[in-house]
Motif scaffolding. Sequence first.
Motif, mmCIF file in Angstrom:
data_model
loop_
_atom_site.group_PDB
_atom_site.id
_atom_site.type_symbol
_atom_site.label_atom_id
_atom_site.label_comp_id
_atom_site.label_asym_id
_atom_site.label_seq_id
_atom_site.Cartn_x
_atom_site.Cartn_y
_atom_site.Cartn_z
ATOM 1 N N PHE A 122 7.083 5.635 3.797
ATOM 2 C CA PHE A 122 6.552 6.182 2.555
ATOM 3 C C PHE A 122 6.674 7.704 2.498
ATOM 4 O O PHE A 122 5.774 8.390 2.053
ATOM 5 N N ARG A 123 7.790 8.236 2.941
ATOM 6 C CA ARG A 123 7.984 9.665 2.809
ATOM 7 C C ARG A 123 8.163 10.073 1.335
ATOM 8 O O ARG A 123 7.705 11.118 0.904
ATOM 9 N N ARG A 124 8.844 9.227 0.594
ATOM 10 C CA ARG A 124 9.081 9.540 -0.816
ATOM 11 C C ARG A 124 8.368 8.573 -1.748
ATOM 12 O O ARG A 124 8.209 8.864 -2.915
ATOM 13 N N TYR A 125 8.012 7.439 -1.219
ATOM 14 C CA TYR A 125 7.380 6.409 -2.063
ATOM 15 C C TYR A 125 5.876 6.422 -1.791
ATOM 16 O O TYR A 125 5.423 6.007 -0.735
ATOM 17 N N HIS A 126 5.122 6.971 -2.739
ATOM 18 C CA HIS A 126 3.703 7.211 -2.501
ATOM 19 C C HIS A 126 2.804 6.131 -3.076
ATOM 20 O O HIS A 126 1.591 6.250 -2.995
ATOM 21 N N ARG A 127 3.368 5.118 -3.647
ATOM 22 C CA ARG A 127 2.534 4.059 -4.202
ATOM 23 C C ARG A 127 2.107 3.083 -3.103
ATOM 24 O O ARG A 127 2.858 2.828 -2.173
ATOM 25 N N PRO A 128 0.884 2.508 -3.218
ATOM 26 C CA PRO A 128 0.440 1.542 -2.199
ATOM 27 C C PRO A 128 1.213 0.236 -2.295
ATOM 28 O O PRO A 128 1.740 -0.126 -3.351
ATOM 29 N N LEU A 129 1.275 -0.470 -1.183
ATOM 30 C CA LEU A 129 1.934 -1.774 -1.186
ATOM 31 C C LEU A 129 1.116 -2.772 -1.983
ATOM 32 O O LEU A 129 -0.106 -2.857 -1.825
ATOM 33 N N PRO A 130 1.747 -3.554 -2.853
ATOM 34 C CA PRO A 130 0.999 -4.584 -3.592
ATOM 35 C C PRO A 130 0.609 -5.739 -2.665
ATOM 36 O O PRO A 130 1.464 -6.363 -2.050
ATOM 37 N N LEU A 131 -0.666 -6.011 -2.569
ATOM 38 C CA LEU A 131 -1.163 -7.068 -1.688
ATOM 39 C C LEU A 131 -1.498 -8.340 -2.451
ATOM 40 O O LEU A 131 -1.832 -9.350 -1.827
ATOM 41 N N GLY A 132 -1.435 -8.304 -3.762
ATOM 42 C CA GLY A 132 -1.704 -9.501 -4.552
ATOM 43 C C GLY A 132 -3.139 -9.983 -4.378
ATOM 44 O O GLY A 132 -4.088 -9.193 -4.312
ATOM 45 N N PRO A 133 -3.327 -11.292 -4.256
ATOM 46 C CA PRO A 133 -4.689 -11.833 -4.151
ATOM 47 C C PRO A 133 -5.239 -11.845 -2.724
ATOM 48 O O PRO A 133 -6.334 -12.370 -2.506
ATOM 49 N N LEU A 134 -4.517 -11.284 -1.755
ATOM 50 C CA LEU A 134 -4.967 -11.362 -0.364
ATOM 51 C C LEU A 134 -6.346 -10.727 -0.134
ATOM 52 O O LEU A 134 -7.206 -11.337 0.517
ATOM 53 N N PRO A 135 -6.607 -9.497 -0.608
ATOM 54 C CA PRO A 135 -7.946 -8.937 -0.400
ATOM 55 C C PRO A 135 -9.057 -9.772 -1.018
ATOM 56 O O PRO A 135 -10.132 -9.934 -0.423
ATOM 57 N N ALA A 136 -8.797 -10.321 -2.211
ATOM 58 C CA ALA A 136 -9.820 -11.150 -2.858
ATOM 59 C C ALA A 136 -10.063 -12.432 -2.079
ATOM 60 O O ALA A 136 -11.214 -12.852 -1.887
ATOM 61 N N LEU A 137 -8.989 -13.067 -1.604
ATOM 62 C CA LEU A 137 -9.144 -14.290 -0.814
ATOM 63 C C LEU A 137 -9.856 -14.011 0.508
ATOM 64 O O LEU A 137 -10.665 -14.816 0.977
ATOM 65 N N HIS A 138 -9.536 -12.869 1.111
ATOM 66 C CA HIS A 138 -10.218 -12.497 2.356
ATOM 67 C C HIS A 138 -11.711 -12.286 2.115
ATOM 68 O O HIS A 138 -12.556 -12.743 2.910
ATOM 69 N N SER A 139 -12.057 -11.601 1.033
ATOM 70 C CA SER A 139 -13.471 -11.375 0.717
ATOM 71 C C SER A 139 -14.192 -12.689 0.447
ATOM 72 O O SER A 139 -15.325 -12.899 0.907
ATOM 73 N N LEU A 140 -13.537 -13.591 -0.286
ATOM 74 C CA LEU A 140 -14.150 -14.880 -0.578
ATOM 75 C C LEU A 140 -14.365 -15.692 0.695
ATOM 76 O O LEU A 140 -15.445 -16.269 0.899
ATOM 77 N N SER A 141 -13.364 -15.725 1.566
ATOM 78 C CA SER A 141 -13.492 -16.488 2.807
ATOM 79 C C SER A 141 -14.572 -15.897 3.705
ATOM 80 O O SER A 141 -15.362 -16.634 4.311
ATOM 81 N N MET A 142 -14.656 -14.571 3.791
ATOM 82 C CA MET A 142 -15.683 -13.943 4.627
ATOM 83 C C MET A 142 -17.080 -14.191 4.061
ATOM 84 O O MET A 142 -18.042 -14.382 4.821
ATOM 85 N N ALA A 143 -17.204 -14.201 2.740
ATOM 86 C CA ALA A 143 -18.508 -14.490 2.133
ATOM 87 C C ALA A 143 -18.943 -15.921 2.437
ATOM 88 O O ALA A 143 -20.109 -16.167 2.788
ATOM 89 N N LEU A 144 -18.025 -16.876 2.323
ATOM 90 C CA LEU A 144 -18.358 -18.276 2.593
ATOM 91 C C LEU A 144 -18.654 -18.500 4.078
ATOM 92 O O LEU A 144 -19.602 -19.223 4.431
#
Length: 306
Positions: free
Chosen positions: A59-81
């Motif tokens: 990311f020397r020239r590409y400063h945008r974050p990597l798209p993770l899609g629904p992974l963070p939401a699924l991780h949060s849901l699984s950790m909550a359950l």
Amino acid sequence: MMILIQNLRFYLSEHPAIVGFRWSPAHLWGSTWCFLFTSVATYVGFSIFLHLLLNLLLFRRYHRPLPLGPLPALHSLSMALISATIFAGILLSSAAEIRDTRWFWRRTKTTPFQWLLCFPLGTRPSGRVFFWSYIFYLSRFLHTLRTFFTILKRRRLSFFQLFNHSILISMSFLWLEFSQSFQVLGILLSTSIYAVVYGYRFWTAIGLPSACFPFVVNCQLVLLGCNLVCHIGVLLLHFIKGGCNGIGAWIFNSVLNGTVLLLFLNFHVRMYLRKRSKISHRIDDRHFVNNVKVAGNLEVVKDKHL
């Protein structure tokens, strides 16, 4: 409804695998010191490597974050359950242990609350409560995935986050290895807060409105404050009752908790001051722009009069 409650009680506290659980380095995954040190070192090393790789190479020239899609939401849901399940399991298991051993406590004049804080000397890591303590220990490894999400999404690596996750894994291991006192209340407090926090993170990850105050930080402060009060209770009972099991591991645990508390306060105070400075700079910029506009209007008026 009653059948459902009975089934839940059986699978969460009366199942033979739960009742007959025994912490054994020879038969359980992740139950050796070698595994603990290797896993923590791998987690820290890979986090640093990923952070350096993304910042120096990709990311020397590409400063945008990597798209993770629904992974963070699924991780949060699984950790909550998972956290809610562990909370319910250890709550029912604690009630079953209190029911089954109440006759013995009458001889030693021990109350259920004292048992939650201070295990009697000679307690072995077996039975219902330690089964859920083991599940809690395993869930700490799933908890570390949030570090990698932060690195991939924001390209930031926080020392506090690395240290906190490593300490959580180590403390969970010590609870089992030394049958440490306080772990029942510690797991109850932690899983209840984690269920709420990760449920809130899932709520915001799917696009629903967030709270108008720092919800996660306040929950973390509540957890740290409750842990501090419980640690004081363990210390008092240790001297009043003539000793609590695993007190050596508890002392080490207390030192680590104190370090985490100091790092947490230092980290969030710095973040708060940084936000305040940004807000003050914005206000100063606005005043400067307004003053420039007013001066410009005055010049226009003077030119008209001339």
